[in-house]
Design a protein around this motif. Structure first.
Motif, mmCIF file in Angstrom:
data_model
loop_
_atom_site.group_PDB
_atom_site.id
_atom_site.type_symbol
_atom_site.label_atom_id
_atom_site.label_comp_id
_atom_site.label_asym_id
_atom_site.label_seq_id
_atom_site.Cartn_x
_atom_site.Cartn_y
_atom_site.Cartn_z
ATOM 1 N N GLY A 64 17.642 -2.568 45.868
ATOM 2 C CA GLY A 64 17.056 -3.218 44.857
ATOM 3 C C GLY A 64 18.071 -3.126 43.900
ATOM 4 N N ARG A 65 17.574 -3.949 42.507
ATOM 5 C CA ARG A 65 18.406 -4.267 41.412
ATOM 6 C C ARG A 65 17.789 -3.173 40.385
ATOM 7 N NH1 ARG A 65 17.752 -10.094 41.582
ATOM 8 N NH2 ARG A 65 16.202 -9.348 42.570
ATOM 9 N N ARG A 66 18.692 -2.533 39.476
ATOM 10 C CA ARG A 66 18.233 -1.788 38.438
ATOM 11 C C ARG A 66 17.590 -2.707 37.220
ATOM 12 N NH1 ARG A 66 22.490 1.862 36.777
ATOM 13 N NH2 ARG A 66 22.131 2.719 38.712
ATOM 14 N N LEU A 67 16.491 -2.446 36.749
ATOM 15 C CA LEU A 67 15.885 -3.365 36.085
ATOM 16 C C LEU A 67 16.214 -2.723 34.116
ATOM 17 C CD1 LEU A 67 14.366 -5.611 34.617
ATOM 18 C CD2 LEU A 67 12.423 -4.356 34.933
ATOM 19 N N TRP A 68 15.997 -1.472 34.550
ATOM 20 C CA TRP A 68 16.212 -0.641 33.091
ATOM 21 C C TRP A 68 16.724 0.750 33.843
ATOM 22 C CZ3 TRP A 68 13.287 3.609 31.566
ATOM 23 C CH2 TRP A 68 13.460 3.971 30.074
ATOM 24 N N ARG A 69 17.348 1.476 32.822
ATOM 25 C CA ARG A 69 17.705 2.937 33.044
ATOM 26 C C ARG A 69 17.749 3.479 31.380
ATOM 27 N NH1 ARG A 69 22.342 5.262 36.665
ATOM 28 N NH2 ARG A 69 21.173 7.357 36.798
#
Length: 104
Positions: A89-94
């Protein structure tokens, strides 16, 4: 405020876009109990397009999920599609790490 099951797939539109997400949390209503019993759990990461097997590995169907990780380390996965191959998956927010205290 967003309903997790209803919006898990729509969060993908924010990956690589011009929208900035600042702070995020999950509001747990504990099956619609009294407001005083609701809790707010800060998130440390939102990842879209990750894959998991249904029922956390006990099933045979691979699902595409949006994965929410709380600051306490709890993971909430909301499936929204069938998948054909595994993906991180892709990190949308951290969440940003807290700033270190200044030295005197």
């Amino acid at each position: 405020m967003l309903d997790l099951p209803a919006t898990a797939a729509t969060l993908e539109q924010f990956v690589g876009g011009d929208v900035v997400l600042r702070d995020a949390a999950v509001l747990s209503t504990r099956l619609a109990r009294e407001v005083e019993q609701w809790t707010l759990e800060p998130l440390c990461e939102i990842r879209v397009g990750a894959t998991e097997y249904e029922h956390r590995g006990t099933g045979k169907q691979l699902l595409t999920v949006t994965r929410f990780t709380t600051a306490a380390g709890r993971t909430l996965s909301v499936p929204y599609a069938l998948a054909t191959q595994p993906a991180r998956g892709r990190r949308l927010w951290r969440a940003k790490a807290p700033a270190a205290p200044a030295r005197a």
